[in-house]
Write a protein that holds these residues in place. Structure first.
Motif, mmCIF file in Angstrom:
data_model
loop_
_atom_site.group_PDB
_atom_site.id
_atom_site.type_symbol
_atom_site.label_atom_id
_atom_site.label_comp_id
_atom_site.label_asym_id
_atom_site.label_seq_id
_atom_site.Cartn_x
_atom_site.Cartn_y
_atom_site.Cartn_z
ATOM 1 N N LEU A 94 0.797 -1.540 0.145
ATOM 2 C CA LEU A 94 -0.349 0.406 0.272
ATOM 3 C C LEU A 94 0.920 1.486 -0.150
ATOM 4 O O LEU A 94 0.271 2.398 -0.063
ATOM 5 C CB LEU A 94 -1.074 0.044 1.175
ATOM 6 N N GLN A 95 1.539 1.493 0.960
ATOM 7 C CA GLN A 95 2.512 2.448 0.488
ATOM 8 C C GLN A 95 3.411 2.420 -0.372
ATOM 9 O O GLN A 95 3.535 3.394 -1.372
ATOM 10 C CB GLN A 95 4.023 1.994 1.668
ATOM 11 N N ASP A 96 3.777 2.141 -1.619
ATOM 12 C CA ASP A 96 4.025 1.560 -3.071
ATOM 13 C C ASP A 96 3.421 1.787 -3.502
ATOM 14 O O ASP A 96 3.357 3.109 -4.377
ATOM 15 C CB ASP A 96 5.162 0.266 -3.346
ATOM 16 N N GLN A 97 1.805 1.939 -3.858
ATOM 17 C CA GLN A 97 0.821 1.970 -3.959
ATOM 18 C C GLN A 97 0.584 3.326 -4.096
ATOM 19 O O GLN A 97 0.243 4.000 -5.162
ATOM 20 C CB GLN A 97 -0.284 0.618 -4.233
ATOM 21 N N TYR A 98 0.428 3.268 -3.244
ATOM 22 C CA TYR A 98 -0.031 5.207 -2.594
ATOM 23 C C TYR A 98 1.203 6.468 -2.737
ATOM 24 O O TYR A 98 0.413 7.543 -2.391
ATOM 25 C CB TYR A 98 -1.225 5.524 -1.776
ATOM 26 N N LYS A 99 2.425 5.844 -2.980
ATOM 27 C CA LYS A 99 3.369 6.745 -2.702
ATOM 28 C C LYS A 99 3.683 7.987 -1.324
ATOM 29 O O LYS A 99 3.770 9.023 -0.748
ATOM 30 C CB LYS A 99 3.480 7.733 -4.081
ATOM 31 N N VAL A 100 3.258 6.970 -0.429
ATOM 32 C CA VAL A 100 2.955 8.062 1.238
ATOM 33 C C VAL A 100 3.754 6.610 2.163
ATOM 34 O O VAL A 100 3.939 6.356 2.333
ATOM 35 C CB VAL A 100 1.345 7.394 1.442
ATOM 36 N N ALA A 101 4.256 7.836 2.776
ATOM 37 C CA ALA A 101 5.109 7.443 4.176
ATOM 38 C C ALA A 101 4.888 6.792 4.810
ATOM 39 O O ALA A 101 3.311 6.944 5.479
ATOM 40 C CB ALA A 101 6.520 8.765 4.696
ATOM 41 N N VAL A 102 4.667 5.825 5.534
ATOM 42 C CA VAL A 102 4.500 4.714 6.676
ATOM 43 C C VAL A 102 5.077 5.157 7.930
ATOM 44 O O VAL A 102 6.687 4.352 7.777
ATOM 45 C CB VAL A 102 4.119 3.494 6.259
ATOM 46 N N ILE A 103 4.552 4.998 9.221
ATOM 47 C CA ILE A 103 5.198 4.686 10.277
ATOM 48 C C ILE A 103 4.939 3.710 11.106
ATOM 49 O O ILE A 103 3.456 3.785 11.547
ATOM 50 C CB ILE A 103 5.254 6.202 10.986
ATOM 51 N N GLY A 104 5.231 2.969 11.435
ATOM 52 C CA GLY A 104 4.765 2.264 11.963
ATOM 53 C C GLY A 104 5.115 1.539 14.104
ATOM 54 O O GLY A 104 6.476 1.865 14.072
ATOM 55 N N PHE A 105 4.837 2.001 14.648
ATOM 56 C CA PHE A 105 4.713 1.776 16.181
ATOM 57 C C PHE A 105 4.670 0.542 16.080
ATOM 58 O O PHE A 105 3.292 -0.642 16.561
ATOM 59 C CB PHE A 105 4.703 2.825 16.775
ATOM 60 N N SER A 106 5.472 -0.041 17.400
ATOM 61 C CA SER A 106 5.648 -1.704 17.870
ATOM 62 C C SER A 106 6.281 -2.115 18.699
ATOM 63 O O SER A 106 6.656 -0.911 19.329
ATOM 64 C CB SER A 106 6.659 -2.701 16.882
ATOM 65 N N GLN A 107 5.251 -2.588 19.728
ATOM 66 C CA GLN A 107 5.761 -2.894 21.170
ATOM 67 C C GLN A 107 6.758 -3.791 21.250
ATOM 68 O O GLN A 107 6.930 -4.733 19.641
ATOM 69 C CB GLN A 107 4.467 -4.017 21.394
ATOM 70 N N LEU A 108 7.982 -3.899 22.286
ATOM 71 C CA LEU A 108 9.070 -5.036 22.648
ATOM 72 C C LEU A 108 9.078 -5.799 22.773
ATOM 73 O O LEU A 108 7.871 -5.937 23.956
ATOM 74 C CB LEU A 108 10.102 -4.205 22.994
ATOM 75 N N ARG A 109 9.803 -7.145 22.811
ATOM 76 C CA ARG A 109 9.523 -8.682 23.770
ATOM 77 C C ARG A 109 9.285 -8.216 24.984
ATOM 78 O O ARG A 109 10.036 -6.962 25.759
ATOM 79 C CB ARG A 109 10.010 -8.976 23.302
ATOM 80 N N LYS A 110 8.824 -8.757 25.715
ATOM 81 C CA LYS A 110 8.546 -8.201 27.483
ATOM 82 C C LYS A 110 9.850 -9.109 27.914
ATOM 83 O O LYS A 110 10.112 -8.504 28.847
ATOM 84 C CB LYS A 110 7.478 -9.352 28.087
ATOM 85 N N ASN A 111 11.080 -9.925 28.087
ATOM 86 C CA ASN A 111 11.244 -9.993 28.804
ATOM 87 C C ASN A 111 12.934 -10.124 27.993
ATOM 88 O O ASN A 111 13.731 -10.782 27.210
ATOM 89 C CB ASN A 111 11.520 -11.748 29.066
ATOM 90 N N ILE A 112 13.111 -8.675 27.786
ATOM 91 C CA ILE A 112 14.159 -8.132 26.872
ATOM 92 C C ILE A 112 15.869 -8.224 28.065
ATOM 93 O O ILE A 112 15.883 -7.520 29.454
ATOM 94 C CB ILE A 112 14.162 -6.275 26.665
ATOM 95 N N ASP A 113 16.517 -8.195 27.857
ATOM 96 C CA ASP A 113 17.562 -9.274 28.564
ATOM 97 C C ASP A 113 18.429 -7.386 29.536
ATOM 98 O O ASP A 113 18.298 -6.723 28.655
ATOM 99 C CB ASP A 113 19.203 -9.337 27.606
ATOM 100 N N LYS A 114 18.454 -7.914 30.479
ATOM 101 C CA LYS A 114 19.113 -6.328 31.513
ATOM 102 C C LYS A 114 20.289 -5.783 31.102
ATOM 103 O O LYS A 114 19.917 -4.563 31.286
ATOM 104 C CB LYS A 114 18.903 -6.465 32.895
#
Length: 157
Positions: free
Chosen positions: A46-66
């Motif tokens: 869709l980004q390529d089709q509509y020539k629009v920038a997309v910013i996506g936010f995502s969550q991190l895994r819960k058990n990240i090394d301290k």
């Protein structure tokens, strides 16, 4: 998602921001991996089709090394297909360092860039002005985010 892309682009939007990627159309797929793969391919198409920038936010895994100072794209929930389709992956992390005069250090790590750059910096966030400071310090973050240069950064401005 396809209808929403079309609607907002026709309304004149040039940037689409998607938060909580993991919840988009989740009811229509058998499992998390299949969902993430199809979702990311759809967004890229869709980004390529509509020539629009997309910013996506995502969550991190819960058990990240301290020991990790700044998470990397390997720490994203469902990271494989998200990273494959992304042009840029920017990780932002609050530092554990103490604030100085109400300014809290924040790490910014461009951990993937299809154009070749792998930049990182630390910027102070001022709680009095609710803005990031104009000054920043370029830093080196190693692949797993466990080191910055040879030691943890304490001063940033």
């Amino acid at each position: 998602l396809e209808q929403d892309f079309k609607r907002v682009v026709e309304a004149g939007c040039q940037v689409i921001i998607l938060d909580h990627l993991d919840y988009f159309d989740a009811y229509s797929y058998d499992n998390d991996l299949q969902h993430t793969k199809r979702l990311m391919k759809t967004i890229r198409r869709l980004q390529d089709q509509y020539k629009v920038a997309v910013i996506g936010f995502s969550q991190l895994r819960k058990n990240i090394d301290k020991n990790i100072i700044v998470p990397t794209y390997d720490d994203l929930y469902g990271s494989g297909d998200k990273v494959k389709q992304a042009t840029l992956v920017l990780m932002v992390a609050r530092s554990d360092d103490d604030p100085v005069d109400g300014v809290y250090p924040t790490y910014f790590n461009l951990s993937k860039d299809r154009f070749g750059s792998k930049e990182a910096c630390i910027i102070g966030y001022n709680i009095r002005t609710n803005k990031y400071e104009k000054e920043y310090k370029d830093i080196k973050i190693y692949a797993r985010g466990t080191k910055i240069g040879n030691k943890k950064v304490k001063e940033f401005a």
